[in-house]
Structures are given as structure tokens and as C-alpha cells.
Design an enzyme around this catalytic site. Sequence first.
Site, PDB file in Angstrom:
ATOM      1  N   GLU A   1     148.321 -43.088  51.472  1.00 27.55           N
ATOM      2  CA  GLU A   1     146.865 -42.948  51.427  1.00 27.55           C
ATOM      3  C   GLU A   1     146.209 -44.149  52.097  1.00 27.55           C
ATOM      4  O   GLU A   1     146.545 -45.298  51.805  1.00 27.55           O
ATOM      5  CB  GLU A   1     146.377 -42.832  49.986  1.00 27.55           C
ATOM      6  CG  GLU A   1     144.869 -42.856  49.817  1.00 27.55           C
ATOM      7  CD  GLU A   1     144.141 -41.799  50.630  1.00 27.55           C
ATOM      8  OE1 GLU A   1     143.206 -42.173  51.379  1.00 27.55           O
ATOM      9  OE2 GLU A   1     144.516 -40.618  50.543  1.00 27.55           O
TER      10      GLU A   1
ATOM     11  N   GLY B   1     142.933 -39.701  45.504  1.00 26.61           N
ATOM     12  CA  GLY B   1     142.022 -38.614  45.152  1.00 26.61           C
ATOM     13  C   GLY B   1     141.298 -38.059  46.357  1.00 26.61           C
ATOM     14  O   GLY B   1     140.703 -36.981  46.289  1.00 26.61           O
TER      15      GLY B   1
ATOM     16  N   LYS C   1     128.889 -33.041  41.907  1.00 28.94           N
ATOM     17  CA  LYS C   1     128.544 -32.279  40.700  1.00 28.94           C
ATOM     18  C   LYS C   1     127.882 -33.186  39.668  1.00 28.94           C
ATOM     19  O   LYS C   1     127.030 -32.724  38.889  1.00 28.94           O
ATOM     20  CB  LYS C   1     129.792 -31.606  40.114  1.00 28.94           C
ATOM     21  CG  LYS C   1     130.512 -30.686  41.084  1.00 28.94           C
ATOM     22  CD  LYS C   1     129.572 -29.738  41.810  1.00 28.94           C
ATOM     23  CE  LYS C   1     130.176 -29.124  43.044  1.00 28.94           C
ATOM     24  NZ  LYS C   1     130.263 -30.008  44.209  1.00 28.94           N
TER      25      LYS C   1
ATOM     26  N   GLY D   1     121.902 -27.079  58.369  1.00 28.11           N
ATOM     27  CA  GLY D   1     123.049 -26.281  57.944  1.00 28.11           C
ATOM     28  C   GLY D   1     122.903 -25.836  56.503  1.00 28.11           C
ATOM     29  O   GLY D   1     122.495 -26.623  55.643  1.00 28.11           O
TER      30      GLY D   1
ATOM     31  N   GLY E   1     125.445 -24.121  54.636  1.00 30.47           N
ATOM     32  CA  GLY E   1     126.670 -23.841  53.909  1.00 30.47           C
ATOM     33  C   GLY E   1     126.607 -24.503  52.545  1.00 30.47           C
ATOM     34  O   GLY E   1     125.561 -25.015  52.130  1.00 30.47           O
TER      35      GLY E   1
ATOM     36  N   ALA F   1     124.897 -31.087  57.946  1.00 26.45           N
ATOM     37  CA  ALA F   1     125.883 -30.329  57.170  1.00 26.45           C
ATOM     38  C   ALA F   1     126.280 -29.087  57.967  1.00 26.45           C
ATOM     39  O   ALA F   1     126.041 -27.952  57.558  1.00 26.45           O
ATOM     40  CB  ALA F   1     125.305 -29.949  55.815  1.00 26.45           C
TER      41      ALA F   1
ATOM     42  N   ASP G   1     142.532 -29.011  53.980  1.00 24.52           N
ATOM     43  CA  ASP G   1     141.460 -28.904  54.960  1.00 24.52           C
ATOM     44  C   ASP G   1     141.884 -29.177  56.397  1.00 24.52           C
ATOM     45  O   ASP G   1     141.114 -28.933  57.323  1.00 24.52           O
ATOM     46  CB  ASP G   1     140.308 -29.852  54.595  1.00 24.52           C
ATOM     47  CG  ASP G   1     139.478 -29.343  53.436  1.00 24.52           C
ATOM     48  OD1 ASP G   1     139.815 -28.273  52.894  1.00 24.52           O
ATOM     49  OD2 ASP G   1     138.498 -30.010  53.053  1.00 24.52           O
TER      50      ASP G   1
ATOM     51  N   HIS H   1     130.007 -10.852  22.817  1.00 19.90           N
ATOM     52  CA  HIS H   1     128.545 -10.812  22.770  1.00 19.90           C
ATOM     53  C   HIS H   1     128.050 -11.889  21.802  1.00 19.90           C
ATOM     54  O   HIS H   1     128.645 -12.093  20.759  1.00 19.90           O
ATOM     55  CB  HIS H   1     128.084  -9.433  22.283  1.00 19.90           C
ATOM     56  CG  HIS H   1     126.603  -9.333  22.086  1.00 19.90           C
ATOM     57  ND1 HIS H   1     125.721  -9.144  23.126  1.00 19.90           N
ATOM     58  CD2 HIS H   1     125.848  -9.419  20.959  1.00 19.90           C
ATOM     59  CE1 HIS H   1     124.485  -9.094  22.653  1.00 19.90           C
ATOM     60  NE2 HIS H   1     124.534  -9.257  21.335  1.00 19.90           N
TER      61      HIS H   1
END
Length: 469
Positions: free
Chosen positions: A34, A39, A51, A179, A181, A268, A309, A448
Site C-alpha cells: 500500500e 483501507g 456517509k 456530473g 452520478g 464528478a 475499480d 409490520h
Amino acid sequence: MASSYDVIVLGSGPGGYVAAIRCAQLGLKTAIVERENLGGICLNWGCIPTKALLRSAEIFHYMQNAGDYGLKAQSIEADLDAVVKRSRGVAKQLSSGIAHLMKKNKITVHMGEGALTGPTSLTVKGEKGEEKLTAKHVIVATGARARDLPFAPADGKRVWTYRTAMTPPEMPKKLLVIGSGAIGIEFASFYNDMGSDVTVVEMLDRLVPVEDAEVSAFLEKSLKKQGMNILTGTGLEDLKVTAKGVTAKIKGKDGKVTTDEFTHAIIAIGIQPNTENIGLDKLTEMDRGFIQIDPFGRTKSKGLWAIGDCTPGPWLAHKASHEGVTAAEAIAQEMGNKDAHPHALDRNNIPGCTYCHPQIASVGMTEAKAKEAGYEVKVGNFPFIGNGKAIALGEAEGFIKTVFDAKTGELLGAHMIGAEVTELIQGYTVGKQLETTEAELMQTVFPHPTLSEMMHESVLGAYGKALHI
């Protein structure tokens, strides 16, 4: 003398570190290389810290609308520095957790810049100087980075990529998001909730163009209602940095070019794989920089694998992690482990989630794609306003749509927009993986009161049996 391993993983993002852990679990001597942070982008600069930002914006939104819930809250303010500090703390905690997992699984970590010298060998330039490593198998998991505009590269001051947008030097007063997305829309949602004047420019004719057309239309209507300026079918002709911000030339649907001023812009417009200058050129097949692989992660060179990716999409963290496990098990099987049983990845069963406000989630084919593929379809659509839990939560905006093969009842796709749909989508994902039909879903008992009842109602609706609409 070169250090030797069974498997070396190049890159420690959600694909790389998961692949390393699974290799270690299967008894393989494993190392990971790395260059920056354990991570990878996801934990440090992507999925998780964004998030955290969006959660702060969500809480801020609820506080500003406390009266809707019979509550009083006065003098509500957002502290951007504190919001960012919390997000970075979350990222640091998780990155430290990866270091613990590496130690726990006896995975050797080499910090530095890795470059392949062959299909199963590489050098690492880092704190220890230059190290030479060899292995029976190498997994490339180098990920990707934000793509720049050729005429307006990000400068970190006025023109941002996601990395600057996560640790902003100041709050944008008037923000241009280029962008629509997942990344663009999430940041547009965050900064709009935090008080910025947001404009979104999308070259294609609708927002979040990979999603179902009905989801796109609903999102555009919702974001406009929240105060955003949405420009679809619109191109960015030029972007110039000025002393006070940026000047944008925007070409509208009618072909007219207008000029507008913004304090900041976020680019983006997609990603670019991190596959340059690491020795891949002569080792395997590439397409626009992405490493071509088989369904198990194998490249054209024996012993060389790739995941995540830096390979063909969808470019999602959970897809990378699943590929990491698949590749690890395929390697173990090749090395004689009879308990390893890898399964090829079915890309049609990979869910996608966008954490804007309202949230978006989907899996499988859109209605249009199913029809293009030759299916005769049955479609169910159930609104949040018909669900008791949604009304009680004060989140009655959204819908759930399901698409079935009219001949066999196979679930072809599911598409959602509304509160917590990123949690709901996994129900349909499991269903698709199990090759479920409408019959099994109709006979399933949903608890429910829950939002998940809408999933049942959407299925019933596709066959004219919806109960609450």
C-alpha cells in the site's frame, strides 16, 4: 534477496484488503502493498467518510424541520469544521481497524509504491528503500481516481474533486456540481442541506443516468423542490478560475451558451483507473486503462489477477470486495486447496446505492433495459405514501418498483427511491441471487409496520394484487 509469498496484493482498498484476508484464511502466506493508507480510497476518502458527512447533513435537516415532528429547536447552526472533523475521525478509526485485521491474519504489510517487474514479482519503494518481492500469485487492486476536466483540472481551492469536497477549506456559497452520478449527487445533496446554493450540470438527458428513468425523474423533481438548480442535457463548455471563484460557460438544451459565476465547482465526471506506470503494459490486456479479467479475476498472464475499480465496472466497493474473495478462493483452488469452491461473479446481481436525499438503490435491469433485452415485462410500483411506517417517520416521499419476466415470473430488477432504501435493496438482491420468482416473494411474510412492506406491495402490484393502493 527477494521476500517470497504465496500471494501478494497490490493495493489495500475494499477489494485488496478483503482479498488478503481471505487468502490468509485459506492458509496462504500473504502480503499486501500500500502506497498511502490502509483501507484505500473507500475507507479514507470515499464510501465511509462521505456517509459520515451525509449523516451530519441529514441530522441538520431534521433539526431544521423539528416542527414537523412536534418539536422545537432554535438557533440551529452547522459547524463545517466540526462536521469534517467527525468524518475524518470515522475514517481514521476504520483505517486503524484494517491495520489490526492485517496483524490478526498474519498478513505482512509493505508500505510504499509498488510496481510489477513480471506477472508474479514486484518492487516496492518506500520507507525501507527498495524491496523486491516475489509470489506464486499477484492480485492487482490499485483502484481508481477522479477524472479531471481537460480544460479545468482540479486545483483544490476553487475546483474540487471528491477529496477536497470532503475536507473543504470553506463552505461554498454558490456551488457548481459537474456530473450527476452517485458521487456528484451525494455531494450536491450534502452541500445543499448544509446551506449552499447548488447547481448540477449533467450532459445526458437525465440525472443518475444508470438508474431507472422513473427514479431519475422523481429525483430531479425532489431536488428542485429542495432548492437545487438542475440542468440536464447540458454541457460545460469552459470553466475558468477567478479571484472570487469560477466562471462557467454552460451550453443548454437549446444550444445557447450562458455564463454564470460560482464560488466553487466539484468535478464528478467519472473515474480513471490507477494502472499507469506499474508495469502492466506488457503483461496483460487493457481497455482504456482497465485491466481485462475473466469472471474469477484472472488476467492473460498466468499468476496475475486483478479486482476492483482497476477492472471493468460497476465501480463499487462491495463489488471489489466480492471479487477479492472470488480471486482468493480461485487461487487457493489452483494451489490444491480442495475446500475452496469459487463462484463466478454475476454482475447482474450487484446492487447500487446512492446516499443522496432521498436515497436511491437498485439491482438488476431497469424496465427499459429489460425490454431492450427482449423481455415481456410485468412492472409493480408502490409509493411510500401508502406505507404506514413511512408516514409515521415523516418520510412519505418515494416509491419501490419491481420488474418481472411476464413469462416466467423471474425477478429481473428492482429500483427504489426514498428513505433507507439503501438498506432495503438487499432483500431483492438475495432474491435475485436465489433466482426467485414472483410466487416466492408473494408468499413471503413481511413484518409490520416496516418500510419493507412496500417491497411486498410492489411485487403484488406487478400482478394486480396490491392491497394498500
